[in-house]
Motif scaffolding. Sequence first.
Motif, PDB file in Angstrom:
ATOM      1  N   GLU A  72     -72.034  43.470 -21.040  1.00  0.00           N
ATOM      2  CA  GLU A  72     -72.110  43.887 -22.434  1.00  0.00           C
ATOM      3  C   GLU A  72     -72.533  42.719 -23.320  1.00  0.00           C
ATOM      4  OE1 GLU A  72     -69.588  46.735 -25.473  1.00  0.00           O
ATOM      5  OE2 GLU A  72     -68.605  45.853 -23.721  1.00  0.00           O
ATOM      6  N   GLU A  73     -72.028  41.521 -23.025  1.00  0.00           N
ATOM      7  CA  GLU A  73     -72.422  40.343 -23.801  1.00  0.00           C
ATOM      8  C   GLU A  73     -73.835  39.904 -23.439  1.00  0.00           C
ATOM      9  OE1 GLU A  73     -69.367  37.239 -24.483  1.00  0.00           O
ATOM     10  OE2 GLU A  73     -68.082  38.499 -23.238  1.00  0.00           O
ATOM     11  N   CYS A  74     -74.262  40.167 -22.201  1.00  0.00           N
ATOM     12  CA  CYS A  74     -75.656  39.879 -21.829  1.00  0.00           C
ATOM     13  C   CYS A  74     -76.608  40.682 -22.717  1.00  0.00           C
ATOM     14  CB  CYS A  74     -75.907  40.233 -20.363  1.00  0.00           C
ATOM     15  SG  CYS A  74     -75.150  39.103 -19.171  1.00  0.00           S
ATOM     16  N   ASN A  75     -76.264  41.947 -22.961  1.00  0.00           N
ATOM     17  CA  ASN A  75     -77.099  42.768 -23.835  1.00  0.00           C
ATOM     18  C   ASN A  75     -77.225  42.153 -25.220  1.00  0.00           C
ATOM     19  OD1 ASN A  75     -77.790  44.748 -21.998  1.00  0.00           O
ATOM     20  ND2 ASN A  75     -76.160  46.142 -22.592  1.00  0.00           N
ATOM     21  N   GLU A  76     -76.139  41.583 -25.745  1.00  0.00           N
ATOM     22  CA  GLU A  76     -76.177  40.949 -27.057  1.00  0.00           C
ATOM     23  C   GLU A  76     -77.159  39.774 -27.071  1.00  0.00           C
ATOM     24  OE1 GLU A  76     -72.293  39.790 -28.255  1.00  0.00           O
ATOM     25  OE2 GLU A  76     -71.441  41.795 -28.094  1.00  0.00           O
ATOM     26  N   VAL A  77     -77.187  39.018 -25.974  1.00  0.00           N
ATOM     27  CA  VAL A  77     -78.089  37.858 -25.913  1.00  0.00           C
ATOM     28  C   VAL A  77     -79.541  38.323 -25.827  1.00  0.00           C
ATOM     29  CG1 VAL A  77     -78.647  35.735 -24.700  1.00  0.00           C
ATOM     30  CG2 VAL A  77     -76.270  36.500 -24.813  1.00  0.00           C
ATOM     31  N   PHE A  78     -79.793  39.369 -25.038  1.00  0.00           N
ATOM     32  CA  PHE A  78     -81.160  39.894 -24.946  1.00  0.00           C
ATOM     33  C   PHE A  78     -81.633  40.389 -26.312  1.00  0.00           C
ATOM     34  CE2 PHE A  78     -80.489  39.950 -20.351  1.00  0.00           C
ATOM     35  CZ  PHE A  78     -81.749  39.584 -19.899  1.00  0.00           C
ATOM     36  N   LEU A  79     -80.763  41.082 -27.038  1.00  0.00           N
ATOM     37  CA  LEU A  79     -81.110  41.546 -28.384  1.00  0.00           C
ATOM     38  C   LEU A  79     -81.378  40.367 -29.310  1.00  0.00           C
ATOM     39  CD1 LEU A  79     -78.603  44.507 -28.864  1.00  0.00           C
ATOM     40  CD2 LEU A  79     -81.102  44.668 -28.892  1.00  0.00           C
ATOM     41  N   ALA A  80     -80.538  39.339 -29.215  1.00  0.00           N
ATOM     42  CA  ALA A  80     -80.712  38.160 -30.071  1.00  0.00           C
ATOM     43  C   ALA A  80     -82.036  37.451 -29.795  1.00  0.00           C
ATOM     44  CB  ALA A  80     -79.543  37.195 -29.864  1.00  0.00           C
ATOM     45  N   GLY A  82     -84.728  39.027 -28.992  1.00  0.00           N
ATOM     46  CA  GLY A  82     -85.830  39.910 -29.352  1.00  0.00           C
ATOM     47  C   GLY A  82     -86.238  40.869 -28.266  1.00  0.00           C
ATOM     48  N   TYR A  83     -85.395  41.035 -27.241  1.00  0.00           N
ATOM     49  CA  TYR A  83     -85.690  41.959 -26.154  1.00  0.00           C
ATOM     50  C   TYR A  83     -84.769  43.175 -26.210  1.00  0.00           C
ATOM     51  CZ  TYR A  83     -88.033  37.823 -24.243  1.00  0.00           C
ATOM     52  OH  TYR A  83     -88.843  36.732 -24.069  1.00  0.00           O
ATOM     53  N   ALA A  84     -85.169  44.232 -25.525  1.00  0.00           N
ATOM     54  CA  ALA A  84     -84.319  45.412 -25.426  1.00  0.00           C
ATOM     55  C   ALA A  84     -83.114  45.088 -24.545  1.00  0.00           C
ATOM     56  CB  ALA A  84     -85.101  46.575 -24.819  1.00  0.00           C
ATOM     57  N   PRO A  85     -81.982  45.774 -24.764  1.00  0.00           N
ATOM     58  CA  PRO A  85     -80.827  45.561 -23.887  1.00  0.00           C
ATOM     59  C   PRO A  85     -81.208  45.838 -22.429  1.00  0.00           C
ATOM     60  CG  PRO A  85     -80.196  46.856 -25.801  1.00  0.00           C
ATOM     61  CD  PRO A  85     -81.698  46.746 -25.830  1.00  0.00           C
ATOM     62  N   ARG A  86     -80.695  45.018 -21.547  1.00  0.00           N
ATOM     63  CA  ARG A  86     -81.075  45.122 -20.136  1.00  0.00           C
ATOM     64  C   ARG A  86     -80.190  46.113 -19.380  1.00  0.00           C
ATOM     65  NH1 ARG A  86     -84.009  41.275 -17.097  1.00  0.00           N
ATOM     66  NH2 ARG A  86     -83.811  41.503 -14.840  1.00  0.00           N
ATOM     67  N   TYR A  87     -78.945  46.284 -19.837  1.00  0.00           N
ATOM     68  CA  TYR A  87     -77.990  47.094 -19.087  1.00  0.00           C
ATOM     69  C   TYR A  87     -77.527  48.290 -19.906  1.00  0.00           C
ATOM     70  CZ  TYR A  87     -77.880  42.731 -16.470  1.00  0.00           C
ATOM     71  OH  TYR A  87     -78.240  41.619 -15.770  1.00  0.00           O
ATOM     72  N   THR A  88     -77.441  49.444 -19.264  1.00  0.00           N
ATOM     73  CA  THR A  88     -76.963  50.659 -19.909  1.00  0.00           C
ATOM     74  C   THR A  88     -75.449  50.760 -19.747  1.00  0.00           C
ATOM     75  OG1 THR A  88     -77.335  51.940 -17.885  1.00  0.00           O
ATOM     76  CG2 THR A  88     -79.131  51.872 -19.494  1.00  0.00           C
ATOM     77  N   LEU A 236     -74.775  46.948 -12.258  1.00  0.00           N
ATOM     78  CA  LEU A 236     -75.933  46.952 -13.146  1.00  0.00           C
ATOM     79  C   LEU A 236     -75.703  47.870 -14.339  1.00  0.00           C
ATOM     80  CD1 LEU A 236     -78.805  47.065 -10.495  1.00  0.00           C
ATOM     81  CD2 LEU A 236     -77.981  45.094 -11.780  1.00  0.00           C
ATOM     82  N   ASP A 237     -74.463  48.241 -14.561  1.00  0.00           N
ATOM     83  CA  ASP A 237     -74.104  49.141 -15.649  1.00  0.00           C
ATOM     84  C   ASP A 237     -72.849  48.598 -16.314  1.00  0.00           C
ATOM     85  OD1 ASP A 237     -74.526  52.301 -16.568  1.00  0.00           O
ATOM     86  OD2 ASP A 237     -72.439  51.653 -16.650  1.00  0.00           O
ATOM     87  N   VAL A 238     -72.820  48.619 -17.652  1.00  0.00           N
ATOM     88  CA  VAL A 238     -71.688  48.066 -18.391  1.00  0.00           C
ATOM     89  C   VAL A 238     -70.399  48.786 -18.046  1.00  0.00           C
ATOM     90  CG1 VAL A 238     -70.733  47.715 -20.701  1.00  0.00           C
ATOM     91  CG2 VAL A 238     -73.154  47.273 -20.289  1.00  0.00           C
ATOM     92  N   THR A 239     -70.462  50.109 -17.926  1.00  0.00           N
ATOM     93  CA  THR A 239     -69.264  50.889 -17.613  1.00  0.00           C
ATOM     94  C   THR A 239     -68.714  50.527 -16.243  1.00  0.00           C
ATOM     95  OG1 THR A 239     -70.086  52.726 -18.957  1.00  0.00           O
ATOM     96  CG2 THR A 239     -68.315  53.217 -17.403  1.00  0.00           C
ATOM     97  N   VAL A 240     -69.586  50.432 -15.259  1.00  0.00           N
ATOM     98  CA  VAL A 240     -69.158  50.087 -13.895  1.00  0.00           C
ATOM     99  C   VAL A 240     -68.572  48.680 -13.869  1.00  0.00           C
ATOM    100  CG1 VAL A 240     -69.919  49.750 -11.515  1.00  0.00           C
ATOM    101  CG2 VAL A 240     -70.840  51.641 -12.853  1.00  0.00           C
ATOM    102  N   ALA A 241     -69.206  47.753 -14.583  1.00  0.00           N
ATOM    103  CA  ALA A 241     -68.726  46.364 -14.584  1.00  0.00           C
ATOM    104  C   ALA A 241     -67.344  46.249 -15.208  1.00  0.00           C
ATOM    105  CB  ALA A 241     -69.714  45.477 -15.329  1.00  0.00           C
ATOM    106  N   SER A 242     -67.019  47.152 -16.145  1.00  0.00           N
ATOM    107  CA  SER A 242     -65.744  47.048 -16.852  1.00  0.00           C
ATOM    108  C   SER A 242     -64.586  47.657 -16.075  1.00  0.00           C
ATOM    109  CB  SER A 242     -65.843  47.738 -18.219  1.00  0.00           C
ATOM    110  OG  SER A 242     -65.950  49.147 -18.075  1.00  0.00           O
ATOM    111  N   LEU A 243     -64.878  48.476 -15.057  1.00  0.00           N
ATOM    112  CA  LEU A 243     -63.815  49.122 -14.299  1.00  0.00           C
ATOM    113  C   LEU A 243     -63.190  48.151 -13.313  1.00  0.00           C
ATOM    114  CD1 LEU A 243     -65.485  52.555 -13.466  1.00  0.00           C
ATOM    115  CD2 LEU A 243     -63.737  52.115 -15.200  1.00  0.00           C
TER     116      LEU A 243
END
Length: 270
Positions: A72-80, A82-88, A236-243
Amino acid sequence: MSNHPFHPTASAGNPAGNHLRRHRQQAGLSQLELALRANVSQRHLSCVETGRAKPSPGTLHALLSALGVPLEECNEVFLAAGYAPRYTASPLNAPAMAMVHEAIAHILQANNPAPAIVLDSMWYITAANTSAGRLLQMAGVQPRDDAPLNLLETLLRPEGLGDQLINADEIRATAWHRASREAAGNPELAQLLQDLPCPAALAIAPSPSPVVLTRLRSAHGELKFLSTFTTFGMPLDVTVASLRIEHLIPADTHTWHTMTLAYEQVTAKP
């Protein structure tokens, strides 16, 4: 006027570099150490952190993976950057999650007669095996049918599971410290912690045991468990990683015997 060229710093319009430097410093790594782990040059990493260079998506992925940053934090860095979030973040009931649920169900069933529960990133119990249900009953905790049980809340709030623990101060402090670390990248969890009573004793003397045991009082006497966690490898999914699956392994013969009898009573054929 200075003749030196202006170079943006990590604090001047460089959110991606700020994120990377913060995660690197939290990990206690030098630029050289991170560069070696991610297979990039130290010079390029320095330029990325200061904003003199924009990292490619591949470089960002390598750096974040080397740092072990949550998805989830990786997505924040990708957005910062200028890229689209990498993980759903798939809903738990999404068809793509079927194999995840099957794996969880297998692990939970195999863990009987030892209790096991599934926790999400907010510490809600999303699934549990038969033995975990019996243990909660023995502790006098009755989950509501209309809402999942939150492990943090039942540990920290009065009249919950925490009140049935012989070493309540120790377990509450351990849970609070773990949740506080996780809340650094989870604003919702941080808000939940603010709404919960802070444990009275956060500084607990080291236990002579090599691990912290969960010691529960019950009608069957004291029950002792040691806790281990299972997480999904290469998510490769935020939900799976959080479980994560918490296994409560009986720590002595009496607890094994009690949980075995409790499981057999529930599963015995009429």
